[in-house]
Design a protein around this motif. Structure first.
Motif, mmCIF file in Angstrom:
data_model
loop_
_atom_site.group_PDB
_atom_site.id
_atom_site.type_symbol
_atom_site.label_atom_id
_atom_site.label_comp_id
_atom_site.label_asym_id
_atom_site.label_seq_id
_atom_site.Cartn_x
_atom_site.Cartn_y
_atom_site.Cartn_z
ATOM 1 N N LEU A 81 27.365 56.812 8.485
ATOM 2 C CA LEU A 81 27.376 55.387 8.167
ATOM 3 C C LEU A 81 28.024 55.125 6.815
ATOM 4 O O LEU A 81 28.815 54.185 6.672
ATOM 5 C CB LEU A 81 25.956 54.820 8.197
ATOM 6 N N ILE A 82 27.737 55.958 5.831
ATOM 7 C CA ILE A 82 28.344 55.798 4.505
ATOM 8 C C ILE A 82 29.858 55.924 4.598
ATOM 9 O O ILE A 82 30.601 55.115 4.039
ATOM 10 C CB ILE A 82 27.770 56.825 3.507
ATOM 11 N N ILE A 83 30.334 56.913 5.322
ATOM 12 C CA ILE A 83 31.781 57.121 5.468
ATOM 13 C C ILE A 83 32.422 55.917 6.152
ATOM 14 O O ILE A 83 33.442 55.396 5.694
ATOM 15 C CB ILE A 83 32.068 58.423 6.243
ATOM 16 N N ARG A 84 31.804 55.458 7.240
ATOM 17 C CA ARG A 84 32.361 54.307 7.971
ATOM 18 C C ARG A 84 32.365 53.056 7.110
ATOM 19 O O ARG A 84 33.351 52.314 7.073
ATOM 20 C CB ARG A 84 31.575 54.078 9.254
ATOM 21 N N MET A 85 31.258 52.826 6.411
ATOM 22 C CA MET A 85 31.172 51.646 5.549
ATOM 23 C C MET A 85 32.159 51.738 4.385
ATOM 24 O O MET A 85 32.785 50.751 4.011
ATOM 25 C CB MET A 85 29.744 51.458 5.022
ATOM 26 N N GLY A 128 22.640 48.292 1.510
ATOM 27 C CA GLY A 128 21.941 47.286 2.296
ATOM 28 C C GLY A 128 21.838 47.640 3.766
ATOM 29 O O GLY A 128 21.003 47.096 4.487
ATOM 30 N N ARG A 129 22.662 48.538 4.223
ATOM 31 C CA ARG A 129 22.651 48.986 5.622
ATOM 32 C C ARG A 129 21.810 50.239 5.846
ATOM 33 O O ARG A 129 21.643 50.674 6.977
ATOM 34 C CB ARG A 129 24.079 49.276 6.098
ATOM 35 N N ILE A 130 21.328 50.843 4.751
ATOM 36 C CA ILE A 130 20.555 52.075 4.876
ATOM 37 C C ILE A 130 19.193 51.860 4.221
ATOM 38 O O ILE A 130 19.081 51.881 2.995
ATOM 39 C CB ILE A 130 21.288 53.263 4.213
ATOM 40 N N PRO A 131 18.164 51.637 5.012
ATOM 41 C CA PRO A 131 16.826 51.383 4.454
ATOM 42 C C PRO A 131 16.338 52.521 3.562
ATOM 43 O O PRO A 131 16.513 53.697 3.883
ATOM 44 C CB PRO A 131 15.937 51.281 5.699
ATOM 45 N N GLY A 132 15.785 52.157 2.412
ATOM 46 C CA GLY A 132 15.217 53.145 1.506
ATOM 47 C C GLY A 132 16.208 53.777 0.551
ATOM 48 O O GLY A 132 15.843 54.636 -0.241
ATOM 49 N N ARG A 133 17.459 53.372 0.617
ATOM 50 C CA ARG A 133 18.484 53.936 -0.271
ATOM 51 C C ARG A 133 18.946 52.873 -1.256
ATOM 52 O O ARG A 133 19.057 51.696 -0.928
ATOM 53 C CB ARG A 133 19.697 54.436 0.521
#
Length: 74
Positions: free
Chosen positions: A35-39, A52-57
């Motif tokens: 997800l980080i790479i795609r974002m 904001g797309r990764i809960p808890g990070r």
């Protein structure tokens, strides 16, 4: 008694057991990494948007992870 004073002096100087827990937070799952790479490919270095797309990070965790894992020296 001396031991309790000793441990509190470490905390005064900023040494704590939390440092090891922060290191483990930089371990991202495969799904998070994907997800980080795609974002990143979509929005670039907008870490707070990615976080904001990764809960808890946090944005700081993601930026640090990215820079240690994918940043290249030019």
């Amino acid at each position: 008694m001396a031991d309790s004073q000793h441990s509190s002096s470490y905390e005064t100087f900023g040494f704590s057991r939390e440092e090891t827990s922060q290191e483990s937070k930089l371990e991202f799952s495969e799904d998070e990494e994907t997800l980080i790479i795609r974002m990143f490919n979509l929005v670039g270095e907008r870490w707070s948007l990615i976080a904001g797309r990764i809960p808890g990070r946090t944005a700081e965790e993601i930026e640090k992870y990215w820079n240690t894992r994918y940043s290249t020296s030019e």
